[in-house]
Enzyme design. Structure first.
Site, PDB file in Angstrom:
ATOM      1  N   GLN A   1      11.140  -2.407 -18.295  1.00 23.91           N
ATOM      2  CA  GLN A   1      11.236  -2.519 -16.745  1.00 23.91           C
ATOM      3  C   GLN A   1      12.379  -3.312 -16.175  1.00 23.91           C
ATOM      4  OE1 GLN A   1       7.095  -3.372 -15.649  1.00 23.91           O
ATOM      5  NE2 GLN A   1       6.297  -1.558 -16.681  1.00 23.91           N
TER       6      GLN A   1
ATOM      7  N   PHE B   1       0.780  -1.445   0.077  1.00 27.20           N
ATOM      8  CA  PHE B   1      -0.014  -0.003  -0.022  1.00 27.20           C
ATOM      9  C   PHE B   1       0.777   1.272  -0.077  1.00 27.20           C
ATOM     10  CE2 PHE B   1       1.009   0.449   4.266  1.00 27.20           C
ATOM     11  CZ  PHE B   1       0.081   0.417   5.183  1.00 27.20           C
ATOM     12  N   GLU B   2       0.135   2.511  -0.153  1.00 26.07           N
ATOM     13  CA  GLU B   2       0.955   3.622  -0.449  1.00 26.07           C
ATOM     14  C   GLU B   2       1.761   3.610  -1.619  1.00 26.07           C
ATOM     15  OE1 GLU B   2       0.068   6.141   1.106  1.00 26.07           O
ATOM     16  OE2 GLU B   2      -0.395   5.698   3.122  1.00 26.07           O
ATOM     17  N   GLY B   3       1.268   2.708  -2.727  1.00 21.93           N
ATOM     18  CA  GLY B   3       2.089   2.534  -3.910  1.00 21.93           C
ATOM     19  C   GLY B   3       2.852   1.333  -3.898  1.00 21.93           C
ATOM     20  N   THR B   4       2.579   0.546  -4.678  1.00 24.49           N
ATOM     21  CA  THR B   4       3.575  -0.863  -4.345  1.00 24.49           C
ATOM     22  C   THR B   4       4.901  -0.369  -4.716  1.00 24.49           C
ATOM     23  OG1 THR B   4       3.415  -1.355  -6.915  1.00 24.49           O
ATOM     24  CG2 THR B   4       1.637  -2.158  -5.512  1.00 24.49           C
ATOM     25  N   ASN B   5       5.827  -1.274  -4.363  1.00 25.21           N
ATOM     26  CA  ASN B   5       7.241  -1.115  -4.524  1.00 25.21           C
ATOM     27  C   ASN B   5       7.730  -1.275  -5.849  1.00 25.21           C
ATOM     28  OD1 ASN B   5       7.310  -0.707  -1.727  1.00 25.21           O
ATOM     29  ND2 ASN B   5       8.843  -2.129  -1.188  1.00 25.21           N
ATOM     30  N   ASP B   6       6.909  -2.060  -6.499  1.00 24.36           N
ATOM     31  CA  ASP B   6       7.370  -2.103  -7.948  1.00 24.36           C
ATOM     32  C   ASP B   6       6.959  -0.864  -8.937  1.00 24.36           C
ATOM     33  OD1 ASP B   6       7.504  -5.492  -7.913  1.00 24.36           O
ATOM     34  OD2 ASP B   6       5.676  -4.883  -6.812  1.00 24.36           O
TER      35      ASP B   6
END
Length: 355
Positions: free
Chosen positions: A263, A162-167
């Site tokens: 990526q 959460f709060e933006g995935t690390n990926d």
């Protein structure tokens, strides 16, 4: 799986009127407001998870200094010493980042989203590593509910999502660095088209590339910014930054705008950026401790030097992967492996026994 006290649910807004006086930040600025909230949340993770790691390390060392096996306390064995040392170093780096980001915020800077993202990625993965190793030091006891670490591990798993995935945040970190380098290359391209009026820009680039070709490099521009004991570590940061810049330029020349789809490469660039930032944070904090003569200064110096040495090795390894033919070919093959699994919607290989 964890954070059971979090009231997680889906909320739907259908045809919901919002009074004009309740609009936050003005109409059309909702994304900016959301990002500001996310930045604060990401910073908060770095600070909160530093406390989590401190507790885990304390529990692990309490056990290691009391547990006796084969006639000796287990903290005297190299395998346990390496675990405790790495847990301590990664905690120190996480904590240093949290202090650095909070200092940036306290000084009134509004643009700290990159630092907050790096702090979130690093802290969430660091806390998972430290807790996993803490449980390993505790052995079977660590797996039991009574010591509490199994709950910590379940609760920690969400932080990488959460709060933006690390990926996704890694892509954000990498593309932010590329955006800066891309602007720099555009400036250079303009200078090439009009070499007379932009002679200064061209001369500067020729000078930089000539020094790089001779192996002179950028020099240690941070030498006078850190404590004398840390000059060599500061030099590693400068060399790493120069190597990073060169690698980004080559990737942009090769892929152009298509770099956004690479990526495999972007992930490695992000990891280099994270390592460079972590090195900067520990050097800054340790320099302050040494200058003030804190009781912990010598211990912090040892952690900082080992951390920077190993981070510099990781930087070299990740940047080499960007140009190593074997690695580049492996990336292509892995994409095909993934395609095969997705086509079958399961592992492709069958049972070798034919059953």
């Amino acid at each position: 799986m964890g954070i059971k006290c979090s009231n997680t649910a889906e909320v739907y807004f259908e045809n919901t009127p919002i009074p004009l006086e309740n609009v936050i930040g003005g109409i059309g600025n909702g994304f900016k407001v959301a990002m500001a909230i996310l930045n604060n949340g990401r910073f908060g993770m770095g600070a909160a998870l530093s406390g989590t790691m401190r507790t885990v390390i304390t529990k692990a060392t309490e056990h290691a200094t009391q547990r006796v096996q084969f006639g000796s306390r287990i903290d005297s064995y190299g395998a346990i010493q390496e675990k405790l040392a790495r847990m301590s170093m990664i905690h120190y780096a996480t904590e240093s980042m949290a202090y650095m980001v909070s200092g940036t915020m306290d000084r009134g800077y509004d643009d700290y989203q990159l630092e907050a993202a790096i702090s979130k990625i690093f802290a969430s993965e660091a806390a998972w590593y430290v807790t996993d190793e803490g449980i390993q030091v505790l052995g079977g006891n660590g797996y039991m509910k009574s010591l509490g670490l199994e709950k910590v591990m379940r609760d920690l798993r969400i932080f990488r999502i959460f709060e933006g995935t690390n990926d996704i945040l890694r892509l954000f970190v990498a593309l932010t660095g590329i955006q800066y380098a891309g602007g720099h290359l555009k400036e250079l391209q303009k200078a090439v088209k009009d070499p007379i009026s932009n002679f200064g820009v061209l001369l500067d680039q020729v000078s930089k590339r000539a020094k790089g070709g001779l192996g002179i490099g950028p020099g240690n521009s941070l030498a006078d910014k850190v404590h004398a004991n840390l000059v060599d570590s500061a030099g590693q940061v400068c060399t790493g930054v120069d190597m990073f810049g060169g690698a980004v330029e080559k990737l942009l020349i090769k892929h152009g705008k298509g770099i956004i789809n690479e990526q495999f490469l972007l992930s490695r660039l992000a990891d280099v950026t994270i390592d460079l930032y972590s090195m900067t944070c520990v050097l800054s904090r340790c320099s302050k401790s040494l200058n003030e003569g804190l009781e912990s200064a010598h211990h912090e110096e040892m952690m900082t030097k080992v951390w920077c040495n190993e981070a510099f090795e990781r930087i070299n390894r990740n940047l080499n992967m960007l140009k190593n033919p074997t690695n580049l070919e492996n990336f292509k093959i892995m994409a095909k492996i993934s395609e095969g699994v997705c086509e079958r919607v399961s592992p492709v290989q069958g049972n070798p026994l034919g059953v």
